[in-house]
Design a protein around this motif. Sequence first.
Motif, mmCIF file in Angstrom:
data_model
loop_
_atom_site.group_PDB
_atom_site.id
_atom_site.type_symbol
_atom_site.label_atom_id
_atom_site.label_comp_id
_atom_site.label_asym_id
_atom_site.label_seq_id
_atom_site.Cartn_x
_atom_site.Cartn_y
_atom_site.Cartn_z
ATOM 1 N N GLY A 47 0.800 -1.328 0.027
ATOM 2 C CA GLY A 47 -0.100 -0.019 0.137
ATOM 3 C C GLY A 47 0.886 1.444 0.062
ATOM 4 O O GLY A 47 0.137 2.364 0.440
ATOM 5 N N TRP A 48 2.167 1.329 -0.266
ATOM 6 C CA TRP A 48 3.033 2.371 -0.143
ATOM 7 C C TRP A 48 2.953 2.926 -1.449
ATOM 8 O O TRP A 48 2.621 2.288 -2.618
ATOM 9 N N THR A 49 2.840 4.563 -1.441
ATOM 10 C CA THR A 49 3.061 5.209 -2.834
ATOM 11 C C THR A 49 4.156 6.200 -2.641
ATOM 12 O O THR A 49 4.856 6.432 -1.700
ATOM 13 N N ASP A 56 5.776 7.248 7.295
ATOM 14 C CA ASP A 56 5.357 5.783 7.611
ATOM 15 C C ASP A 56 3.945 5.524 7.811
ATOM 16 O O ASP A 56 3.006 4.615 7.556
ATOM 17 N N VAL A 57 3.224 6.626 8.184
ATOM 18 C CA VAL A 57 1.855 6.647 8.493
ATOM 19 C C VAL A 57 1.094 6.709 7.251
ATOM 20 O O VAL A 57 0.215 5.956 7.031
ATOM 21 N N LEU A 58 1.436 7.407 6.483
ATOM 22 C CA LEU A 58 0.741 7.798 5.029
ATOM 23 C C LEU A 58 1.383 6.701 4.044
ATOM 24 O O LEU A 58 0.690 6.498 3.154
ATOM 25 N N LYS A 59 2.168 6.020 4.599
ATOM 26 C CA LYS A 59 2.956 4.941 3.732
ATOM 27 C C LYS A 59 3.490 5.319 2.287
ATOM 28 O O LYS A 59 3.204 5.249 1.087
#
Length: 101
Positions: A47-49, A56-59
């Motif tokens: 789910g990282w962008t 790290d919270v918003l990935k």
Amino acid sequence: MICKMKEYIPNPVDTGHIQLPKELEYLVEEMAKNVHEVWSKTRIEQGWTYGEKRDDVLKQHPCLVPYEELPEEEKVYDRNSSVETLKLIMKLGFKISKDEK
């Protein structure tokens, strides 16, 4: 389950005396690129962008770009992993050769 933290002291195999042959330079770069591709694919699947700064919270991560667009210091990190992997293979007695087609 509660894990008790133990002091972790890394102990990699000493490959300092192993010299990679010059003809493996191409392999090192291709391995480094693939290491980055595998890392990127895993992050995206989690789910990282891309983001300008790591969050790290918003990935979000600034290294979610093609290998060629990475800052040189990130490429060096991937190259070092590749070099140490190849040196370990050689230290363990394996031979690296290329099929001539």
